[in-house]
Every structure is written in C-alpha cells, then in structure tokens.
Scaffold this active site. Structure first.
Site, short mmCIF file in Angstrom:
data_model
loop_
_atom_site.label_atom_id
_atom_site.label_comp_id
_atom_site.label_asym_id
_atom_site.label_seq_id
_atom_site.Cartn_x
_atom_site.Cartn_y
_atom_site.Cartn_z
N CYS A 100 67.43 58.69 60.68
CA CYS A 100 67.94 58.00 61.41
C CYS A 100 69.15 56.95 61.17
O CYS A 100 70.55 57.24 61.44
CB CYS A 100 67.55 57.35 62.81
SG CYS A 100 66.14 55.95 61.94
N HIS B 284 69.89 50.91 65.21
CA HIS B 284 70.07 50.12 64.27
C HIS B 284 71.95 50.25 63.64
O HIS B 284 72.67 50.40 63.74
CB HIS B 284 69.90 51.72 63.26
CG HIS B 284 68.75 52.36 63.06
ND1 HIS B 284 67.13 51.90 63.87
CD2 HIS B 284 67.24 52.80 62.20
CE1 HIS B 284 66.28 51.86 63.42
NE2 HIS B 284 66.38 52.98 62.92
#
Ligand SMILES: NC(=O)c1ccc[n+]([C@@H]2O[C@H](COP(=O)([O-])OP(=O)(O)OC[C@H]3O[C@@H](n4cnc5c(N)ncnc54)[C@H](OP(=O)(O)O)[C@@H]3O)[C@@H](O)[C@H]2O)c1
Length: 343
Positions: A128, A248
C-alpha cells in the site's frame, strides 16, 4: 456486457469489505459472487446489494468456475493462488507472496498497465505505501528521471487489518478510563513483543530483514524498482505506524537528474489520473489522512524545492491505503483486464 464469476478471499477483512463496496460502487460486471474466509467465519452471513451471501471456508475447490479471484487473505495466498489458477481463475493478489516473482506482474494501473498482459494467472498488487508513493512519483519521473528518493511514512493502523483497528479503539478507551492498556497486535501480530499504539508512534512495521531495515521498508525499495522498471533509482525508506485509523501519509524527498520547479511538478501531478494536488500554504491547504479516507485519489501537497541538492523536491503524499493502496487498485486491474479482453 459479459459478466464474470468473482470470488473474494478474505471477504470478512478490512480489504475484503472494501472490495464489496467497490464492486457495487463501480458496477463491476459480476455474475456469481463467492465470499471466502477462514473456517472461523464460515457460515457468517454478509448482506450485499440486497442479497444474503454465506461466507465459505476457502479451499482449493472454492475456485472452480471462478473467473476473477480477488485475494485479501494474507499468507493463504501462497497456497491458494496457484490452486485458483489451476482451476482457471485469474488471481489479483494483495499479499506480498508473489510481488517480486519475475513471472508475476506488479501493477499500478495508472503507472504500468502494460505489465498486465504478461500475466500467467497471478497479478500482484504492490504494498500500500508503495502504490501511494509511485502514484506521486510517476508523473514527475516521466518528465525528469529521479535519481534518489528518501521516504518516511506515517501509516494508519487499518494497514495492519481489522484487529489493529479494534486495538487502537480499545487502547484509546482504556487510556481515557485510566484502565490498564493491552497491546497484542502492533507492531505485528506475529512479532514477539507488542507496544501501545494509542498516543504513540511505532517505528517498526513487519520484521527486521537486512541492515536493520524492516521488511516494509525494503518492500518500498524493491517494489518501486520493479514498477518503474528502473533499478538505478536510489531509495531509502523509514516506515512508521501512527495512531490514525485510515489513510497513509508519506513525506517524500526526491532528487532529480535535471531541473523541475515546484510549479511544474504541481502541473504534471494535477494532470495525472488518480492524483489530486491540494497545495496552497496561504490558505493552509494540504492533504490530511482524515480527509483523504474513503477517497479514490492520492492527494499531494506541500510541494516545494529542496535547495540542499541541485534538483530537489519535497512532497507530502496521502492516500486511502485500503482503497487505492489495496482494494481499488486490484479492482482497477480487473477492470483493465475486462476492457482489454485479457480474461
Ligand atoms: N489493510 C490494508 O490497508 C492493506 C493494504 C494493502 C494490502 N493489504 C494486504 O491485504 C491482505 C488482507 O489484509 P486485511 O487488512 O484485510 O486483513 P484483515 O482485516 O486481518 O483480514 C484478513 C482476512 O483474511 C482471512 N483469512 C485469514 N486467514 C485465513 C485462512 N487461513 N484462510 C482463509 N482466509 C483467511 C480473514 O478471515 P477471518 O475473518 O475468517 O479470520 C479475513 O477475511 C493482507 O495480505 C494484507 O497485507 C492490506
């Protein structure tokens, strides 16, 4: 339009649940849908688009008659992906099991879609943090080659799955109630020690592998090289877990081979599909994880020159790692295959 039999492995997990949302949202052309998980969840009922689906325990024969298998079942990929392929399915896998296999394309559809056609049954979704970073690097790299990348990540707890989400909630509650805080999951369920994430930062994601770097840090190095198909870029990463639920964030410092002004960088980033520029210091506008969550785009801001090197840029890059960092990226790969008759 042709419809496909789809299986979701890990349907009860954080990424699996996002797969369901995206299939509905993007009107993915599915015919039959199989929801698979471990034996713990077998028999559980999941309501989806007005119909009840019973979760089945994932077994090799679960993939009979499946055209597209979306994998988000962690380590089970290693054994079940080849079984699914044997039964004729194309597997799009979120685990790290096959990412560095030279036979397996590692794909971010906006960045290297051409790799998809070389698949031999399995296509890997990158890590990711890597996906979010390469979305911001590629538009710049296409204009001026990148020599070196220094990245520090601020990774949400949902990146470690549904148990880590609950752990943050429970710990925050315990701290507020002045009760003892329990830590059983982070920095990694299988690690020998666990630390409190609530009101803390953990500078370790996954195990330590080489030269005191973590596996997560080395994934960002190796996967970025493979996706850009350029092994000459210097990359160094520090990955940190932060007490944020979702999305994130990454501080990305790059050194280029030639000049690119922050203004030019903003222009090429804004034109790139799947990227939005949110950058206006005068109005205190910049990307933040709270506001990028549940959004498809990777958001880039704080774009400015790094004057300590001849051609340096700093960026702050934020993206929903369950969406673009996992489920959305995989669904986009499936959509590309459908559009280009690759299934
Ligand atoms: N979360 C993220 O942001 C993210 C981003 C990129 C990639 N990934 C990757 O995506 C995968 C799934 O992550 P997640 O965050 O969704 O994890 P999660 O929330 O912990 O969910 C894990 C899923 O896998 C299933 N599972 C576990 N063991 C299994 C087994 N032996 N057989 C069949 N199914 C099994 C679980 O089923 P039960 O409910 O029955 O236990 C659950 O559905 C991992 O490989 C992860 O590294 C995650």
């Amino acid at each position: 339009m042709k419809k496909y039999n789809v299986a979701i492995l890990g349907a009860t997990g954080a990424v699996g649940q996002e797969f369901l949302k995206l299939i509905e949202e993007r009107e993915f052309p599915f015919n039959e849908l199989k929801l698979l998980a471990s034996e713990r969840s077998a028999g559980k009922v999941i309501e989806f688009m007005g119909k009840d689906y019973i979760v089945e325990e994932a077994k090799p024969d679960s993939f009979k008659d499946v055209h597209i298998a979306l994998f988000a079942g962690g380590a089970t990929s290693k054994t079940l992906a080849p079984e699914a392929v044997k039964r004729g399915a194309v597997v799009i896998d979120n685990s790290s099991a096959f990412r560095m296999d030279p036979e397996v394309p590692l794909v971010v559809p906006e960045v290297n879609p051409e790799a998809i056609k070389n698949h031999k049954g399995i296509i890997a979704n990158p890590n990711c943090s890597t996906i979010i970073m390469v979305m911001a690097l590629k538009p710049i790299y296409d204009v001026v080659k990148i020599k070196r990348i220094v990245v520090s990540t601020y990774q949400a707890v949902s990146g470690a799955g549904k148990e880590a989400i609950d752990e943050l909630t429970d710990q925050v509650k315990a701290v507020m109630e002045k009760s003892p805080v329990e830590a059983n999951i982070l920095p990694g369920a299988s690690l020998p020690k666990h630390y409190q994430i609530a009101f803390n930062l953990l500078p370790q994601i996954d195990v330590f592998v080489e030269d005191d770097y973590t596996k997560e840090e080395m994934k960002m190095v190796h996967e970025t090289h493979k996706i850009l198909n350029d092994y000459t870029v210097g990359i160094t990463a520090t990955t940190v877990r932060v007490p944020v639920y979702r999305s994130h964030s990454e501080s990305v410092n790059i050194e280029l081979d030639g000049p690119m002004s922050p203004e030019e960088a903003k222009q090429v980033l804004a034109k790139f599909p799947g990227v939005i520029v949110e950058d206006n210091p005068a109005e205190m506008l910049y990307p933040m994880p709270l506001y990028t969550s549940d959004r498809n785009e990777v958001s880039v801001g704080r774009i400015r020159a790094d004057k300590t090197v001849p051609h340096g840029l700093n960026m702050w890059v934020v993206g929903d790692q369950i969406r673009k960092g996992a489920a959305l990226n995989a669904v986009q790969i499936a959509e590309y295959m459908v559009e280009h008759n690759l299934i």
